[in-house]
Every structure is written in structure tokens, then in C-alpha cells.
Design a protein around this motif. Structure first.
Motif, PDB file in Angstrom:
ATOM      1  N   ASP A  58       0.893  -1.351   0.165  1.00  5.40           N
ATOM      2  CA  ASP A  58       0.028   0.162  -0.150  1.00  5.40           C
ATOM      3  C   ASP A  58       0.893   1.244   0.019  1.00  5.40           C
ATOM      4  O   ASP A  58       0.602   2.342   0.677  1.00  5.40           O
ATOM      5  N   GLY A  59       1.917   1.383  -0.677  1.00  6.50           N
ATOM      6  CA  GLY A  59       2.645   2.344  -0.658  1.00  6.50           C
ATOM      7  C   GLY A  59       3.915   2.748   0.402  1.00  6.50           C
ATOM      8  O   GLY A  59       4.503   3.513   0.060  1.00  6.50           O
ATOM      9  N   ALA A  60       3.627   1.671   1.202  1.00  4.15           N
ATOM     10  CA  ALA A  60       4.770   1.845   2.388  1.00  4.15           C
ATOM     11  C   ALA A  60       5.727   0.763   1.910  1.00  4.15           C
ATOM     12  O   ALA A  60       5.245  -0.277   1.230  1.00  4.15           O
ATOM     13  N   PHE A  61       6.929   0.720   2.830  1.00  8.37           N
ATOM     14  CA  PHE A  61       7.831  -0.363   2.668  1.00  8.37           C
ATOM     15  C   PHE A  61       8.313  -0.720   3.883  1.00  8.37           C
ATOM     16  O   PHE A  61       8.199  -0.211   5.067  1.00  8.37           O
ATOM     17  N   PHE A  62       8.845  -2.090   4.067  1.00 15.22           N
ATOM     18  CA  PHE A  62       8.813  -2.701   5.260  1.00 15.22           C
ATOM     19  C   PHE A  62      10.021  -3.975   5.255  1.00 15.22           C
ATOM     20  O   PHE A  62      10.423  -4.372   3.961  1.00 15.22           O
ATOM     21  N   ARG A  63      10.563  -4.223   6.247  1.00 12.17           N
ATOM     22  CA  ARG A  63      11.562  -5.414   6.361  1.00 12.17           C
ATOM     23  C   ARG A  63      10.972  -6.319   7.568  1.00 12.17           C
ATOM     24  O   ARG A  63      10.733  -5.870   8.663  1.00 12.17           O
ATOM     25  N   GLU A  64      10.887  -7.475   7.372  1.00 12.26           N
ATOM     26  CA  GLU A  64      10.321  -8.551   8.057  1.00 12.26           C
ATOM     27  C   GLU A  64      11.767  -9.503   8.250  1.00 12.26           C
ATOM     28  O   GLU A  64      12.200 -10.084   7.200  1.00 12.26           O
ATOM     29  N   VAL A  65      11.806  -9.745   9.419  1.00  8.08           N
ATOM     30  CA  VAL A  65      12.897 -10.627   9.760  1.00  8.08           C
ATOM     31  C   VAL A  65      12.545 -11.794  10.785  1.00  8.08           C
ATOM     32  O   VAL A  65      11.539 -11.347  11.720  1.00  8.08           O
ATOM     33  N   ARG A  66      12.585 -13.026  10.314  1.00 12.26           N
ATOM     34  CA  ARG A  66      12.148 -14.290  11.155  1.00 12.26           C
ATOM     35  C   ARG A  66      13.380 -15.284  11.394  1.00 12.26           C
ATOM     36  O   ARG A  66      14.144 -15.454  10.372  1.00 12.26           O
ATOM     37  N   VAL A  67      13.662 -15.555  12.417  1.00 12.95           N
ATOM     38  CA  VAL A  67      14.510 -16.624  12.722  1.00 12.95           C
ATOM     39  C   VAL A  67      13.760 -17.858  13.003  1.00 12.95           C
ATOM     40  O   VAL A  67      12.721 -18.280  13.764  1.00 12.95           O
TER      41      VAL A  67
END
Length: 117
Positions: A58-67
Motif C-alpha cells: 500500500d505504498g509503504a515499505f517494510f523489512r520482515e525478519v524471521r529466525v
């Protein structure tokens, strides 16, 4: 991201459009959205298993981290990423691709960076 001393495999070893740097598999932008997310950069580590994914939503940016394994198994988090940072990351990833013979993915990464301007 930790620097590995293990040798990287060249781009030609990967049939999936990714490349290895030590235990990290790097993958470029996905052509389509999944669940509203458009993955721009994906890095998967196999030792211990973890994933780092940068995506637009939706026009925004994210970083997703999973261990996924090891002492911190189950830890996960999502952080917002600014436009300048995601463009910088896309350019850095493109340079990394080019250094390993992946000019096709580098072009896709740069095209994504241009869309963010």
C-alpha cells in the motif's frame, strides 16, 4: 547481515533467479503481489535458518525478519523502511548481483528503485 568466509556460488548455479553469498540465498523482486505484499528483496540464510524480506504494501515499505532455528528460533519482527533506505538497499543488491554475473536481476532491482522515486 553477517559476512561469511564461505565461498559464494556464481549466479549460473541458481535456476531460481537467485545467488548465494556464503550461507545466504539472495532473491530479486517478485513479479506479482502475494497477500497484498510485493517482495522486493529476499535473503534466506541456511545456517542457522532465518529470512530477511523487504517488501512494499500500500505504498509503504517494510523489512520482515524471521529466525527459524537456533537459540532465537521463533523471533520475528516487522519494521517500516523509508523510501531512501529501500532505494539504497535495491542499489546495493543490484551491485552485488552484477558482481556475481546476475545482470538480469540487477536490472530488475534498479527498475524497482526507479519506481520508488
Amino acid at each position: 547481515m553477517p559476512v561469511s568466509r564461505r565461498p559464494s556460488r556464481p549466479f549460473s548455479d541458481m535456476g531460481t533467479g537467485g545467488f548465494w553469498v556464503g550461507p545466504w540465498l539472495h532473491e530479486g523482486p517478485e513479479p506479482e503481489c502475494g497477500n497484498g505484499k510485493r517482495v522486493l528483496i529476499r535473503r534466506l540464510c541456511f545456517g542457522p535458518a532465518e529470512s530477511w524480506v523487504w517488501y512494499g504494501l500500500d505504498g509503504a515499505f517494510f523489512r520482515e525478519v524471521r529466525v527459524l532455528e537456533g537459540a532465537q528460533s521463533g523471533k520475528a519482527g516487522v519494521e517500516a523502511v523509508g523510501r531512501e533506505e529501500i532505494r539504497r538497499l535495491l542499489e546495493e543488491e543490484a551491485l552485488l548481483c552484477e558482481g556475481r554475473g546476475g545482470s538480469d536481476i540487477a536490472e530488475r532491482l534498479r527498475a524497482e528503485a526507479e519506481k520508488i522515486r
